[in-house]
Design a protein around this motif. Sequence first.
Motif, PDB file in Angstrom:
ATOM      1  N   PHE A  60      -5.560   4.397  -3.076  1.00 44.98           N
ATOM      2  CA  PHE A  60      -4.117   4.388  -2.898  1.00 44.98           C
ATOM      3  C   PHE A  60      -3.465   3.658  -4.067  1.00 44.98           C
ATOM      4  O   PHE A  60      -4.148   3.094  -4.919  1.00 44.98           O
ATOM      5  CB  PHE A  60      -3.745   3.696  -1.577  1.00 44.98           C
ATOM      6  CG  PHE A  60      -4.325   2.311  -1.430  1.00 44.98           C
ATOM      7  CD1 PHE A  60      -3.667   1.189  -1.915  1.00 44.98           C
ATOM      8  CD2 PHE A  60      -5.548   2.129  -0.799  1.00 44.98           C
ATOM      9  CE1 PHE A  60      -4.215  -0.074  -1.787  1.00 44.98           C
ATOM     10  CE2 PHE A  60      -6.101   0.861  -0.659  1.00 44.98           C
ATOM     11  CZ  PHE A  60      -5.422  -0.245  -1.157  1.00 44.98           C
ATOM     12  N   LEU A  61      -2.146   3.698  -4.088  1.00 45.41           N
ATOM     13  CA  LEU A  61      -1.391   2.951  -5.079  1.00 45.41           C
ATOM     14  C   LEU A  61      -1.004   1.609  -4.481  1.00 45.41           C
ATOM     15  O   LEU A  61      -0.755   1.506  -3.279  1.00 45.41           O
ATOM     16  CB  LEU A  61      -0.134   3.714  -5.491  1.00 45.41           C
ATOM     17  CG  LEU A  61      -0.365   5.035  -6.203  1.00 45.41           C
ATOM     18  CD1 LEU A  61       0.958   5.782  -6.374  1.00 45.41           C
ATOM     19  CD2 LEU A  61      -1.030   4.825  -7.543  1.00 45.41           C
ATOM     20  N   LEU A  62      -0.953   0.601  -5.315  1.00 48.51           N
ATOM     21  CA  LEU A  62      -0.480  -0.717  -4.914  1.00 48.51           C
ATOM     22  C   LEU A  62       0.771  -0.978  -5.731  1.00 48.51           C
ATOM     23  O   LEU A  62       0.768  -0.800  -6.957  1.00 48.51           O
ATOM     24  CB  LEU A  62      -1.545  -1.780  -5.195  1.00 48.51           C
ATOM     25  CG  LEU A  62      -1.355  -3.122  -4.504  1.00 48.51           C
ATOM     26  CD1 LEU A  62      -1.555  -2.971  -2.995  1.00 48.51           C
ATOM     27  CD2 LEU A  62      -2.325  -4.149  -5.047  1.00 48.51           C
ATOM     28  N   ALA A  63       1.868  -1.365  -5.058  1.00 39.58           N
ATOM     29  CA  ALA A  63       3.157  -1.511  -5.732  1.00 39.58           C
ATOM     30  C   ALA A  63       3.806  -2.847  -5.415  1.00 39.58           C
ATOM     31  O   ALA A  63       3.444  -3.520  -4.448  1.00 39.58           O
ATOM     32  CB  ALA A  63       4.084  -0.375  -5.317  1.00 39.58           C
ATOM     33  N   THR A  64       4.794  -3.187  -6.227  1.00 38.87           N
ATOM     34  CA  THR A  64       5.541  -4.423  -6.031  1.00 38.87           C
ATOM     35  C   THR A  64       6.629  -4.271  -4.974  1.00 38.87           C
ATOM     36  O   THR A  64       7.184  -5.254  -4.513  1.00 38.87           O
ATOM     37  CB  THR A  64       6.199  -4.882  -7.346  1.00 38.87           C
ATOM     38  OG1 THR A  64       7.040  -3.838  -7.828  1.00 38.87           O
ATOM     39  CG2 THR A  64       5.151  -5.238  -8.382  1.00 38.87           C
ATOM     40  N   ILE A  85      -0.291   0.376  -9.505  1.00 39.68           N
ATOM     41  CA  ILE A  85      -1.635   0.593 -10.022  1.00 39.68           C
ATOM     42  C   ILE A  85      -2.437   1.339  -8.958  1.00 39.68           C
ATOM     43  O   ILE A  85      -2.066   1.362  -7.786  1.00 39.68           O
ATOM     44  CB  ILE A  85      -2.342  -0.731 -10.390  1.00 39.68           C
ATOM     45  CG1 ILE A  85      -2.591  -1.573  -9.142  1.00 39.68           C
ATOM     46  CG2 ILE A  85      -1.548  -1.514 -11.411  1.00 39.68           C
ATOM     47  CD1 ILE A  85      -3.614  -2.654  -9.370  1.00 39.68           C
ATOM     48  N   MET A  86      -3.540   1.943  -9.379  1.00 45.72           N
ATOM     49  CA  MET A  86      -4.442   2.617  -8.452  1.00 45.72           C
ATOM     50  C   MET A  86      -5.452   1.602  -7.940  1.00 45.72           C
ATOM     51  O   MET A  86      -5.924   0.758  -8.706  1.00 45.72           O
ATOM     52  CB  MET A  86      -5.170   3.761  -9.165  1.00 45.72           C
ATOM     53  CG  MET A  86      -6.057   4.595  -8.282  1.00 45.72           C
ATOM     54  SD  MET A  86      -5.129   5.603  -7.116  1.00 45.72           S
ATOM     55  CE  MET A  86      -4.413   6.807  -8.204  1.00 45.72           C
ATOM     56  N   VAL A  87      -5.765   1.683  -6.656  1.00 45.56           N
ATOM     57  CA  VAL A  87      -6.784   0.812  -6.060  1.00 45.56           C
ATOM     58  C   VAL A  87      -7.819   1.697  -5.374  1.00 45.56           C
ATOM     59  O   VAL A  87      -7.467   2.637  -4.667  1.00 45.56           O
ATOM     60  CB  VAL A  87      -6.173  -0.168  -5.032  1.00 45.56           C
ATOM     61  CG1 VAL A  87      -7.255  -0.946  -4.306  1.00 45.56           C
ATOM     62  CG2 VAL A  87      -5.196  -1.108  -5.705  1.00 45.56           C
ATOM     63  N   GLU A  88      -9.093   1.393  -5.622  1.00 46.34           N
ATOM     64  CA  GLU A  88     -10.197   2.083  -4.950  1.00 46.34           C
ATOM     65  C   GLU A  88     -11.018   1.034  -4.214  1.00 46.34           C
ATOM     66  O   GLU A  88     -11.703   0.222  -4.839  1.00 46.34           O
ATOM     67  CB  GLU A  88     -11.049   2.839  -5.965  1.00 46.34           C
ATOM     68  CG  GLU A  88     -10.291   3.965  -6.640  1.00 46.34           C
ATOM     69  CD  GLU A  88     -11.131   4.722  -7.660  1.00 46.34           C
ATOM     70  OE1 GLU A  88     -12.331   4.948  -7.388  1.00 46.34           O
ATOM     71  OE2 GLU A  88     -10.577   5.068  -8.714  1.00 46.34           O
ATOM     72  N   LEU A 115       0.850  -1.184   0.000  1.00 46.14           N
ATOM     73  CA  LEU A 115       0.000   0.000   0.000  1.00 46.14           C
ATOM     74  C   LEU A 115       0.891   1.241   0.000  1.00 46.14           C
ATOM     75  O   LEU A 115       1.721   1.409   0.886  1.00 46.14           O
ATOM     76  CB  LEU A 115      -0.888  -0.037   1.241  1.00 46.14           C
ATOM     77  CG  LEU A 115      -2.022   0.963   1.349  1.00 46.14           C
ATOM     78  CD1 LEU A 115      -3.091   0.403   2.265  1.00 46.14           C
ATOM     79  CD2 LEU A 115      -1.572   2.301   1.827  1.00 46.14           C
ATOM     80  N   ILE A 116       0.705   2.083  -1.007  1.00 49.59           N
ATOM     81  CA  ILE A 116       1.421   3.360  -1.110  1.00 49.59           C
ATOM     82  C   ILE A 116       0.372   4.475  -1.041  1.00 49.59           C
ATOM     83  O   ILE A 116      -0.382   4.682  -1.991  1.00 49.59           O
ATOM     84  CB  ILE A 116       2.208   3.473  -2.441  1.00 49.59           C
ATOM     85  CG1 ILE A 116       3.077   2.249  -2.705  1.00 49.59           C
ATOM     86  CG2 ILE A 116       3.008   4.768  -2.482  1.00 49.59           C
ATOM     87  CD1 ILE A 116       4.215   2.036  -1.740  1.00 49.59           C
ATOM     88  N   PRO A 117       0.278   5.177   0.097  1.00 47.24           N
ATOM     89  CA  PRO A 117      -0.761   6.207   0.238  1.00 47.24           C
ATOM     90  C   PRO A 117      -0.558   7.373  -0.723  1.00 47.24           C
ATOM     91  O   PRO A 117       0.571   7.727  -1.052  1.00 47.24           O
ATOM     92  CB  PRO A 117      -0.607   6.695   1.680  1.00 47.24           C
ATOM     93  CG  PRO A 117       0.446   5.883   2.310  1.00 47.24           C
ATOM     94  CD  PRO A 117       1.132   5.076   1.265  1.00 47.24           C
TER      95      PRO A 117
END
Length: 149
Positions: free
Chosen positions: A84-88, A106-109, A72-74
């Motif tokens: 938020f963004l979801l990253a590897t 990617i963006m996550v809602e 999780l990348i706020p």
Amino acid sequence: MKKLAVILLLMCTGICFAQQKPHRPGDELRSLNWDVIGTVKFELTDKNELLPIYSATINRFKDAEFDLTGYLIPIKSAKKQQKFLLATLPINQCYFCGQNGVPIMIMVELNSPVEFTEKPIRVKGTLKLANTNASYQPPVSITNAKVII
């Protein structure tokens, strides 16, 4: 003059040691679904827009249920996150320096907020592909998502 050269050398050495080390191999998440996301390529247009080029592989999942585990990348400062963004790679990695480069994000809602965590989370929702300028917002997103425990 020699003293000045030694001082400059020491300063440069200190800067080099202050750089964050490249990510550890165990930090980066890998999965078949991240490989699907990784098939997206980008084209820089004459108008200086960064437009996505979607492969047949990712197009098969467009508007379908898709799950992904990532960090999780706020994008806003808050204890709970809904968009938020979801990253590897985890947030404490340096994305824009050294050999790390920019990780896939990617963006996550989410339908409902989740507490921020530094541990990987798994989300499931609808994969959306937008034909928008990636310089301003990730063109790949998962909407109507929920956290899978």
